[in-house]
Design a protein around this motif. Sequence first.
Motif, mmCIF file in Angstrom:
data_model
loop_
_atom_site.group_PDB
_atom_site.id
_atom_site.type_symbol
_atom_site.label_atom_id
_atom_site.label_comp_id
_atom_site.label_asym_id
_atom_site.label_seq_id
_atom_site.Cartn_x
_atom_site.Cartn_y
_atom_site.Cartn_z
ATOM 1 N N TYR A 184 0.869 -1.178 0.000
ATOM 2 C CA TYR A 184 0.000 0.000 0.000
ATOM 3 C C TYR A 184 0.905 1.227 0.000
ATOM 4 N N ILE A 185 0.823 2.036 -1.047
ATOM 5 C CA ILE A 185 1.642 3.244 -1.123
ATOM 6 C C ILE A 185 0.796 4.388 -1.669
ATOM 7 N N GLY A 186 0.658 5.448 -0.881
ATOM 8 C CA GLY A 186 -0.029 6.626 -1.398
ATOM 9 C C GLY A 186 -1.020 7.245 -0.444
ATOM 10 N N ARG A 187 -1.834 8.155 -0.984
ATOM 11 C CA ARG A 187 -2.779 8.937 -0.193
ATOM 12 C C ARG A 187 -4.031 8.145 0.144
ATOM 13 N N VAL A 188 -4.663 8.588 1.229
ATOM 14 C CA VAL A 188 -5.979 8.096 1.634
ATOM 15 C C VAL A 188 -7.003 9.095 1.128
ATOM 16 N N SER A 189 -8.005 8.634 0.398
ATOM 17 C CA SER A 189 -8.946 9.556 -0.251
ATOM 18 C C SER A 189 -9.784 10.361 0.727
ATOM 19 N N SER A 190 -10.100 9.767 1.879
ATOM 20 C CA SER A 190 -10.986 10.449 2.825
ATOM 21 C C SER A 190 -10.280 11.480 3.699
ATOM 22 N N LEU A 191 -8.949 11.456 3.710
ATOM 23 C CA LEU A 191 -8.164 12.409 4.500
ATOM 24 C C LEU A 191 -7.049 12.946 3.602
ATOM 25 N N SER A 192 -7.169 14.165 3.183
ATOM 26 C CA SER A 192 -6.344 14.693 2.088
ATOM 27 C C SER A 192 -4.862 14.849 2.409
ATOM 28 N N ASN A 193 -4.501 14.816 3.675
ATOM 29 C CA ASN A 193 -3.081 14.986 4.015
ATOM 30 C C ASN A 193 -2.487 13.757 4.705
ATOM 31 N N LEU A 194 -3.106 12.590 4.475
ATOM 32 C CA LEU A 194 -2.606 11.346 5.068
ATOM 33 C C LEU A 194 -2.157 10.380 3.982
ATOM 34 N N GLN A 195 -0.963 9.811 4.165
ATOM 35 C CA GLN A 195 -0.444 8.785 3.269
ATOM 36 C C GLN A 195 -0.072 7.538 4.067
ATOM 37 N N VAL A 196 0.059 6.424 3.348
ATOM 38 C CA VAL A 196 0.454 5.159 3.942
ATOM 39 C C VAL A 196 1.536 4.520 3.068
ATOM 40 N N GLY A 197 2.525 3.909 3.718
ATOM 41 C CA GLY A 197 3.541 3.128 3.013
ATOM 42 C C GLY A 197 3.852 1.877 3.812
ATOM 43 N N THR A 198 3.218 0.767 3.451
ATOM 44 C CA THR A 198 3.409 -0.491 4.183
ATOM 45 C C THR A 198 2.950 -1.650 3.311
ATOM 46 N N GLY A 199 3.029 -2.875 3.857
ATOM 47 C CA GLY A 199 2.529 -4.046 3.150
ATOM 48 C C GLY A 199 3.497 -4.657 2.162
ATOM 49 N N HIS A 200 4.800 -4.544 2.399
ATOM 50 C CA HIS A 200 5.800 -5.007 1.439
ATOM 51 C C HIS A 200 6.166 -6.481 1.587
ATOM 52 N N ALA A 201 5.640 -7.150 2.616
ATOM 53 C CA ALA A 201 5.933 -8.566 2.849
ATOM 54 C C ALA A 201 7.443 -8.816 2.878
ATOM 55 N N MET A 202 7.925 -9.790 2.073
ATOM 56 C CA MET A 202 9.361 -10.114 2.078
ATOM 57 C C MET A 202 10.211 -9.093 1.340
ATOM 58 N N LEU A 203 9.587 -8.095 0.725
ATOM 59 C CA LEU A 203 10.329 -7.092 -0.043
ATOM 60 C C LEU A 203 10.475 -5.768 0.702
ATOM 61 N N GLY A 204 10.233 -5.784 1.993
ATOM 62 C CA GLY A 204 10.314 -4.541 2.757
ATOM 63 C C GLY A 204 11.671 -3.873 2.661
ATOM 64 N N TRP A 205 12.733 -4.663 2.810
ATOM 65 C CA TRP A 205 14.079 -4.073 2.737
ATOM 66 C C TRP A 205 14.380 -3.623 1.312
#
Length: 417
Positions: free
Chosen positions: A364-385
């Motif tokens: 999950y990478i990018g903005r949240v539609s319901s909150l205009s100044n919130l982003q998320v960057g997570t969910g990379h599983a084994m590719l996090g590094w």
Amino acid sequence: MKAKKVIIIGAGIVGYSTAYFLNKSGCEVTILEQTDGNNNCSYGNAGYVSPSHLVPLASPGIISQGLKWMLNKRSPFYIKPKLDLDLIRWVRLFHKASTDKRVKEAIPVLYDLTVKSQKLYEEILETERIEAGYNKSGLLMVCQTAQALHHEEEMVKIAESYGLEASTLTREETEKLDPNVQYNMAGSVFFGCDSWMTPNVFMAKFRELLIERGVDIQYHSTLTDFKIENGKVKAAKTKVAELIADEFIITAGAWSPLLMKRLGIFMPLQGGKGYSFMMENLPSNPKLPSILVEARIATTPMLHGLRVAGTMELAGINHTINQPRIDGIIKSLKVAMPSLADYDFSSIRPWAGLRPCTPDGLPYIGRVSSLSNLQVGTGHAMLGWTLGPITGKMLAEEVLGEKASVKSELLKVERYN
């Protein structure tokens, strides 16, 4: 233009990378981290930077294999039996995503992400003069059976179609490439495009760099709530303060969906527990990292010894060491690498970390539609590094209003809403 204030929640490689790129652009950055920052997945992982990893975790055949493994406490994949509605929903979505069509859609996105992230690592290491044992000599996929080797040869075809260096090796060719270790194998696949480093060393030096440049990292700072006003996050609340900023970014790994729930946003994600340990004082370290395919175990020659990492355990948010899982890794390691059979494993200190796993194997990478100044960057599983720098770059680009390095609907934060 007034410098933007940005609060990042989570001090792993994604959080640090985001802070790095924002700080370089003149933003005022604060990182909130609930721990001392020294024991997350960014420290104990296998250290791979792998453009070869183009197929997401959710892929055809993984369900049937997982069902065989899931009730075996020593297997590479284990789900702790429990009645958990979030886990049940995640498994259903995972099953739905495990199709050829979905994998074909995901591969070009993962190619862009992994290749660009590797280049960013190399730029950071060179520009900032960070020495963390970075080596771009490739990765071996070691197969004990002809069946496993045949499957890995399919990965070679995919890699070659994208111009990545990949080849199938016989037992003799593998031993010539890395004479320091003998494998019990039918053959191997070599991905010359891959690289690796010692992640805990990189993280320590990266943190020092950020602090020197003015990034405020607040450890032992647990987020308790958000203050919301007019469709925006106004402040992040901790036990001792209310921190106001222009932009907020959640990079809290497996804890991210818990924070999103407070905002009323469904973001399916499970913490996939993995284990690792260091083997020190070996007569000789392997020259190359390897993945022991059947056992799903990674070995990496690092600055201070050989790191062994493996397994995927869905058992909730905890860092409890499940000793049968460690025993399973050791048993498989002895079979695949007979020269380690006499090693004294009583001296190892097992580590556990939670890989944040999405149902479809894409972050999950990018903005949240319901909150205009919130982003998320997570969910990379084994590719996090592997994907830390590119994720941080993309999150920073969004804050700064710059063109995204990678853009895809498949990475949307709210794709399951």
